[in-house]
Every structure is written in structure tokens, then in C-alpha cells.
Design an enzyme around this catalytic site. Structure first.
Site, PDB file in Angstrom:
ATOM      1  N   SER A  62       0.818  -1.220   0.000  1.00 16.73           N
ATOM      2  CA  SER A  62       0.000   0.000   0.000  1.00 16.73           C
ATOM      3  C   SER A  62       0.849   1.265   0.000  1.00 16.73           C
ATOM      4  O   SER A  62       2.008   1.264   0.429  1.00 16.73           O
ATOM      5  CB  SER A  62      -0.916   0.009   1.226  1.00 16.73           C
TER       6      SER A  62
HETATM    7  N1  SAM Z   1      -0.611  -4.686   4.154  1.00 18.38           N
HETATM    8  C1  SAM Z   1       0.076  -5.014   2.923  1.00 18.38           C
HETATM    9  C2  SAM Z   1       1.471  -4.457   2.873  1.00 18.38           C
HETATM   10  O1  SAM Z   1       1.826  -3.702   3.758  1.00 18.38           O
HETATM   11  O2  SAM Z   1       2.192  -4.826   1.935  1.00 18.38           O
HETATM   12  C3  SAM Z   1      -0.681  -4.622   1.686  1.00 18.38           C
HETATM   13  C4  SAM Z   1      -1.795  -5.515   1.458  1.00 18.38           C
HETATM   14  S1  SAM Z   1      -2.437  -5.628  -0.156  1.00 18.38           S
HETATM   15  C5  SAM Z   1      -3.069  -4.030  -0.457  1.00 18.38           C
HETATM   16  C6  SAM Z   1      -3.862  -6.600   0.266  1.00 18.38           C
HETATM   17  C7  SAM Z   1      -3.561  -8.039   0.601  1.00 18.38           C
HETATM   18  O3  SAM Z   1      -4.748  -8.642   1.092  1.00 18.38           O
HETATM   19  C8  SAM Z   1      -3.134  -8.870  -0.602  1.00 18.38           C
HETATM   20  O4  SAM Z   1      -1.887  -9.443  -0.368  1.00 18.38           O
HETATM   21  C9  SAM Z   1      -4.240  -9.922  -0.725  1.00 18.38           C
HETATM   22  O5  SAM Z   1      -3.777 -11.179  -1.182  1.00 18.38           O
HETATM   23  C10 SAM Z   1      -4.741  -9.992   0.701  1.00 18.38           C
HETATM   24  N2  SAM Z   1      -6.081 -10.527   0.880  1.00 18.38           N
HETATM   25  C11 SAM Z   1      -7.202 -10.313   0.140  1.00 18.38           C
HETATM   26  N3  SAM Z   1      -8.245 -10.989   0.664  1.00 18.38           N
HETATM   27  C12 SAM Z   1      -7.770 -11.638   1.769  1.00 18.38           C
HETATM   28  C13 SAM Z   1      -8.366 -12.507   2.754  1.00 18.38           C
HETATM   29  N4  SAM Z   1      -9.652 -12.841   2.708  1.00 18.38           N
HETATM   30  N5  SAM Z   1      -7.591 -12.977   3.734  1.00 18.38           N
HETATM   31  C14 SAM Z   1      -6.270 -12.663   3.806  1.00 18.38           C
HETATM   32  N6  SAM Z   1      -5.647 -11.864   2.913  1.00 18.38           N
HETATM   33  C15 SAM Z   1      -6.393 -11.357   1.907  1.00 18.38           C
END
Ligand code: SAM
Length: 222
Positions: A62
Site C-alpha cells: 500500500s
Molecule cells: N498490508 C500489505 C502491505 O503492507 O504490503 C498490503 C496488502 S495488499 C493491499 C492486500 C492483501 O490482502 C493482498 O496481499 C491480498 O492477497 C490480501 N487478501 C485479500 N483478501 C484476503 C483474505 N480474505 N484474507 C487474507 N488476505 C487477503
């Protein structure tokens, strides 16, 4: 060689403080965590630019401002137990780990979870625990949490996450009808049954995919 520490200080001043992030502890945490160690190889020189960057599995790390905004809204305290849904690169978990006692973070893509766990361990963020799975149901075995941060956008607030907040706990989550456009909400648990809701503006996150989020094909599974 690029001076990452200098770029990081500049990011904190220009992208965060000037844009309204006020919490000194959040600014200090963002000044400490080396974002260049969380981006993909070859992207290090862009680590302090003002945006999200691609990581594996078509996901993103992000934008720094959004990490700061969510972390500030979560009002983390040193004794807090935190849940993050959406580990991605592990960057936001590392930031939260500077402000709280423990951070449990859940990622649905095993490859991302493995990389993030190795990275967090190598950098000494020992109070982060990475789990693989669907985080829309929370982590019942570790609940209650003082704060839950959801780093992907869902169609509605999962009841399971609200139910895993301690009394006084804060859930920060992007919610919206469109898969890639959301409003950032903070839900505060006031009692067993009472929750307050505040909005923190429009955001764009990758979709929250899971039992209480979107289905893989973009329809609602909640
Ligand atoms: N917090 C992260 C970072 O600092 O790099 C950025 C996260 S990215 C915007 C969103 C993440 O949420 C992705 O890696 C995606 O695979 C994960 N995601 C989406 N749905 C999810 C779920 N139901 N459970 C766990 N992870 C999930």
C-alpha cells in the site's frame, strides 16, 4: 548509493506530516521501517514514492500515506494485540509492530505469507506472527483483538471481525459496493452489542476475497 534513511525522512515530512498525519508514534514508526526491504527486487529505488507498488500474486504494497492513515485511525497502544488481514509484503504489519505488543497477520496467498514471514524474521520484527488463510473470518483462536486492520476492500463489514474486537477495540476497514473503490471505516466496539462507525474518506484497495468478502469472480460471497 541512494540514501534510503534520507528518503524515508522526506517521505514522513512530505507525504505524511504535511498531509495531516499527526500521531508522533505513527510518524516515528514510519521513519523507522525500511520500506525498501518490503518491495520487490528492482523496485527499491521507488520505495519512497507516493504510491502503491506491485508485489507478487498481482497484489500491492500500500501507499505509505494509506498505511499511516489506517495505523493512526487504529489508535494502537503499546500493550495492544492486533490482527491484520492482508499481509501482502509485511510492511504495514512491521509498522504496526512498532506500536503494539503483538501483530497477527493473515494472508490468503501462501507465497506472499511465506515471503513476508521470512522478511519480518530477517529484519527482527519478532512480535509479528504470519498466518496463511482467509482472514475475513478473523482469527478466532487468538481473539479478542484491541485492533483489527483490514488491508483489502470488502462489500460489507464481516460480523466475525466485529465480534473479535475487545470492548473499546477498533476495526479499520475499506468497504464499498465497487470492487476497487471503498470508504475507509473505523468501527469501535462500545459494548457487547454496540458499535460506533466513522468514515475516513475514499480509498482504493485490492479486493478482500473470501467467505465474508468478494468471491474470486468479483461477485459477493458475503
Ligand atoms: N498490508 C500489505 C502491505 O503492507 O504490503 C498490503 C496488502 S495488499 C493491499 C492486500 C492483501 O490482502 C493482498 O496481499 C491480498 O492477497 C490480501 N487478501 C485479500 N483478501 C484476503 C483474505 N480474505 N484474507 C487474507 N488476505 C487477503
Amino acid at each position: 548509493m541512494v540514501e534510503f534513511a534520507q528518503l524515508r525522512d522526506r517521505m514522513v515530512q512530505v507525504q505524511l506530516a504535511r498531509r495531516g498525519i499527526r500521531d508522533r508514534r505513527v510518524l516515528d514508526a514510519m521513519a523507522q521501517v525500511p520500506r525498501e526491504r518490503f518491495v520487490e527486487t528492482g523496485f527499491e529505488e521507488f520505495a519512497y514514492e507516493d504510491g502503491a507498488l506491485p508485489i507478487a500474486n498481482a497484489q500491492t504494497i500500500s501507499q505509505p500515506y494509506i498505511v499511516a492513515l489506517m495505523t493512526e485511525a487504529a489508535e494502537l497502544k503499546p500493550a495492544d494485540k492486533v490482527l491484520e488481514v492482508g499481509t501482502g509484503s509485511g510492511y504495514a504489519a512491521a509498522v504496526a509492530s512498532r506500536l503494539a505488543r503483538t501483530v497477527h497477520t493473515v494472508e490468503r496467498h501462501r507465497a506472499l505469507a511465506t515471503t513476508a514471514a521470512e522478511r519480518l524474521a530477517a529484519l527482527g520484527y519478532d512480535n509479528c506472527v504470519v498466518h496463511t488463510g482467509d482472514g475475513t473470518g478473523g482469527l478466532p483462536e487468538e481473539a479478542p483483538f484491541d485492533s483489527i486492520l483490514v488491508a483489502a476492500g470488502g462489500p460489507e463489514v464481516p460480523d466475525a471481525l466485529k465480534g473479535q474486537l475487545a470492548i473499546g477495540g477498533r476495526l479499520v476497514i475499506p468497504i464499498g459496493d465497487l470492487e476497487h473503490e471503498q470508504s475507509l471505516l473505523r468501527i469501535t466496539r462500545r459494548s457487547d452489542t454496540q458499535y460506533d462507525e466513522e468514515a475516513f474518506g475514499a480509498v482504493r484497495f485490492v479486493p478482500l476475497i473470501g467467505e465474508h468478502g468478494w468471491a474470486e469472480d468479483g461477485t459477493r460471497s458475503a
